[in-house]
Design a protein around this motif. Structure first.
Motif, PDB file in Angstrom:
ATOM      1  N   LYS A  11       8.814  16.756  -0.998  1.00  0.00           N
ATOM      2  CA  LYS A  11       9.211  15.846   0.093  1.00  0.00           C
ATOM      3  C   LYS A  11       9.021  16.506   1.454  1.00  0.00           C
ATOM      4  N   ASP A  12       9.343  17.807   1.549  1.00  0.00           N
ATOM      5  CA  ASP A  12       9.158  18.532   2.810  1.00  0.00           C
ATOM      6  C   ASP A  12       7.690  18.569   3.215  1.00  0.00           C
ATOM      7  N   SER A  13       6.816  18.799   2.248  1.00  0.00           N
ATOM      8  CA  SER A  13       5.385  18.875   2.569  1.00  0.00           C
ATOM      9  C   SER A  13       4.851  17.512   3.010  1.00  0.00           C
ATOM     10  N   VAL A  14       5.312  16.442   2.389  1.00  0.00           N
ATOM     11  CA  VAL A  14       4.899  15.101   2.800  1.00  0.00           C
ATOM     12  C   VAL A  14       5.436  14.802   4.196  1.00  0.00           C
ATOM     13  N   GLN A  15       6.678  15.205   4.463  1.00  0.00           N
ATOM     14  CA  GLN A  15       7.269  15.004   5.782  1.00  0.00           C
ATOM     15  C   GLN A  15       6.453  15.738   6.852  1.00  0.00           C
ATOM     16  N   LYS A  16       6.054  16.952   6.558  1.00  0.00           N
ATOM     17  CA  LYS A  16       5.253  17.739   7.504  1.00  0.00           C
ATOM     18  C   LYS A  16       3.912  17.058   7.774  1.00  0.00           C
ATOM     19  N   LEU A  17       3.274  16.571   6.722  1.00  0.00           N
ATOM     20  CA  LEU A  17       1.995  15.878   6.865  1.00  0.00           C
ATOM     21  C   LEU A  17       2.140  14.622   7.722  1.00  0.00           C
ATOM     22  N   LEU A  18       3.192  13.846   7.483  1.00  0.00           N
ATOM     23  CA  LEU A  18       3.393  12.611   8.233  1.00  0.00           C
ATOM     24  C   LEU A  18       3.725  12.884   9.700  1.00  0.00           C
ATOM     25  N   LYS A  19       4.452  13.965   9.968  1.00  0.00           N
ATOM     26  CA  LYS A  19       4.762  14.311  11.359  1.00  0.00           C
ATOM     27  C   LYS A  19       3.504  14.786  12.087  1.00  0.00           C
ATOM     28  N   GLU A  20       2.639  15.534  11.379  1.00  0.00           N
ATOM     29  CA  GLU A  20       1.409  16.025  12.004  1.00  0.00           C
ATOM     30  C   GLU A  20       0.426  14.897  12.298  1.00  0.00           C
ATOM     31  N   THR A  21       0.332  13.926  11.393  1.00  0.00           N
ATOM     32  CA  THR A  21      -0.623  12.835  11.575  1.00  0.00           C
ATOM     33  C   THR A  21      -0.074  11.692  12.412  1.00  0.00           C
ATOM     34  N   GLU A  22       1.238  11.688  12.654  1.00  0.00           N
ATOM     35  CA  GLU A  22       1.907  10.685  13.479  1.00  0.00           C
ATOM     36  C   GLU A  22       1.530   9.250  13.104  1.00  0.00           C
ATOM     37  N   ARG A  23       1.680   8.911  11.850  1.00  0.00           N
ATOM     38  CA  ARG A  23       1.394   7.546  11.402  1.00  0.00           C
ATOM     39  C   ARG A  23       2.676   6.807  11.071  1.00  0.00           C
ATOM     40  N   ASP A  24       2.594   5.493  11.125  1.00  0.00           N
ATOM     41  CA  ASP A  24       3.756   4.666  10.802  1.00  0.00           C
ATOM     42  C   ASP A  24       4.079   4.788   9.321  1.00  0.00           C
ATOM     43  N   ASN A  25       5.373   4.849   9.008  1.00  0.00           N
ATOM     44  CA  ASN A  25       5.814   4.901   7.618  1.00  0.00           C
ATOM     45  C   ASN A  25       7.239   4.373   7.544  1.00  0.00           C
ATOM     46  N   PRO A  26       7.659   3.952   6.368  1.00  0.00           N
ATOM     47  CA  PRO A  26       8.989   3.364   6.219  1.00  0.00           C
ATOM     48  C   PRO A  26      10.112   4.382   6.046  1.00  0.00           C
ATOM     49  N   ASP A  46       0.837  -1.196   0.000  1.00  0.00           N
ATOM     50  CA  ASP A  46       0.000   0.000   0.000  1.00  0.00           C
ATOM     51  C   ASP A  46       0.874   1.249   0.000  1.00  0.00           C
ATOM     52  N   THR A  47       0.326   2.330  -0.512  1.00  0.00           N
ATOM     53  CA  THR A  47       1.052   3.588  -0.509  1.00  0.00           C
ATOM     54  C   THR A  47       0.999   4.196   0.888  1.00  0.00           C
ATOM     55  N   VAL A  48       1.958   5.039   1.203  1.00  0.00           N
ATOM     56  CA  VAL A  48       2.032   5.662   2.525  1.00  0.00           C
ATOM     57  C   VAL A  48       0.884   6.648   2.700  1.00  0.00           C
ATOM     58  N   LEU A  49       0.631   7.444   1.686  1.00  0.00           N
ATOM     59  CA  LEU A  49      -0.482   8.390   1.709  1.00  0.00           C
ATOM     60  C   LEU A  49      -1.718   7.733   1.108  1.00  0.00           C
ATOM     61  N   SER A  50      -2.878   8.140   1.561  1.00  0.00           N
ATOM     62  CA  SER A  50      -4.116   7.605   0.990  1.00  0.00           C
ATOM     63  C   SER A  50      -4.308   8.176  -0.418  1.00  0.00           C
ATOM     64  N   SER A  51      -5.231   7.587  -1.158  1.00  0.00           N
ATOM     65  CA  SER A  51      -5.502   8.075  -2.521  1.00  0.00           C
ATOM     66  C   SER A  51      -5.955   9.528  -2.483  1.00  0.00           C
ATOM     67  N   GLU A  52      -6.786   9.855  -1.515  1.00  0.00           N
ATOM     68  CA  GLU A  52      -7.283  11.221  -1.396  1.00  0.00           C
ATOM     69  C   GLU A  52      -6.148  12.199  -1.094  1.00  0.00           C
ATOM     70  N   GLU A  53      -5.240  11.802  -0.193  1.00  0.00           N
ATOM     71  CA  GLU A  53      -4.107  12.670   0.135  1.00  0.00           C
ATOM     72  C   GLU A  53      -3.192  12.852  -1.068  1.00  0.00           C
ATOM     73  N   GLU A  54      -2.954  11.775  -1.813  1.00  0.00           N
ATOM     74  CA  GLU A  54      -2.104  11.895  -3.013  1.00  0.00           C
ATOM     75  C   GLU A  54      -2.768  12.780  -4.058  1.00  0.00           C
ATOM     76  N   ASN A  55      -4.086  12.648  -4.229  1.00  0.00           N
ATOM     77  CA  ASN A  55      -4.791  13.487  -5.201  1.00  0.00           C
ATOM     78  C   ASN A  55      -4.744  14.955  -4.786  1.00  0.00           C
ATOM     79  N   ASN A  56      -4.895  15.230  -3.486  1.00  0.00           N
ATOM     80  CA  ASN A  56      -4.797  16.613  -2.989  1.00  0.00           C
ATOM     81  C   ASN A  56      -3.395  17.172  -3.215  1.00  0.00           C
ATOM     82  N   LEU A  57      -2.378  16.346  -2.980  1.00  0.00           N
ATOM     83  CA  LEU A  57      -0.996  16.761  -3.208  1.00  0.00           C
ATOM     84  C   LEU A  57      -0.782  17.084  -4.690  1.00  0.00           C
ATOM     85  N   GLU A  58      -1.323  16.240  -5.559  1.00  0.00           N
ATOM     86  CA  GLU A  58      -1.212  16.471  -7.006  1.00  0.00           C
ATOM     87  C   GLU A  58      -1.866  17.799  -7.388  1.00  0.00           C
TER      88      GLU A  58
END
Length: 158
Positions: free
Chosen positions: A94-109, A63-75
């Motif tokens: 990459k910085d914006s994705v990093q910020k999103l992942l830190k704010e949502t505190e979800r597991d990622n590789p 599965d992708t790290v971001l949901s389909s909706e999050e990827e579409n919003n990023l696009e």
């Protein structure tokens, strides 16, 4: 000595739409063996899809790290910034994705929640409307010059 060129391996010789149509036919009209012969889809594939051993929709890889909706919003965000004249650099994405992942505190590789080159490459493959280009820094005055004003300047000098 005769050298023959080997055909490249092709994993799926049928489309997702054809598979869905064949599965509908099997449930209503024909047998799995007949459908396999007629549409060149392996019997095991048809059987596994019908019994639920594998999902109906074909999806390769994790599965992708971001949901389909999050990827579409990023696009949409990347494309809208480009339309406004502010194209995004890969590090900004990459910085914006990093910020999103830190704010949502979800597991990622990712190391320190920051995606790498490979993630960006795969993201761009999933969203072909975004293209990478080399940008050139130009002044605001130079960017605002229209084709008509260039024509006016050349007619004055002649």
């Amino acid at each position: 000595m005769v050298i023959t060129k080997k055909k490249p391996y092709q994993r799926f010789r049928y489309t997702e739409e054809t598979l869905q149509e064949v599965l509908q036919l099997i449930t209503n009209l024909i047998t799995i063996s007949e459908a396999s012969r007629r549409y060149s889809i392996p019997k095991s594939t048809l059987s596994n899809k019908l019994t639920g051993k594998v999902p109906q929709k074909r999806k390769m890889g994790p599965d992708t790290v971001l949901s389909s909706e999050e990827e579409n919003n990023l696009e949409k965000w990347i494309l809208s910034k480009a339309l406004l004249g502010f194209p995004m650099h890969s590090d900004e994405v990459k910085d914006s994705v990093q910020k999103l992942l830190k704010e949502t505190e979800r597991d990622n590789p990712f190391t320190d929640d920051r995606p790498g080159k490979k993630w960006l490459q795969l993201f761009l493959q999933r969203h072909p409307t975004i293209t990478q280009r080399n940008t050139e820094i130009i002044s605001k005055a130079r960017a605002s010059v229209a084709e008509q004003s260039i024509g006016l300047l050349s007619s004055k000098t002649t």
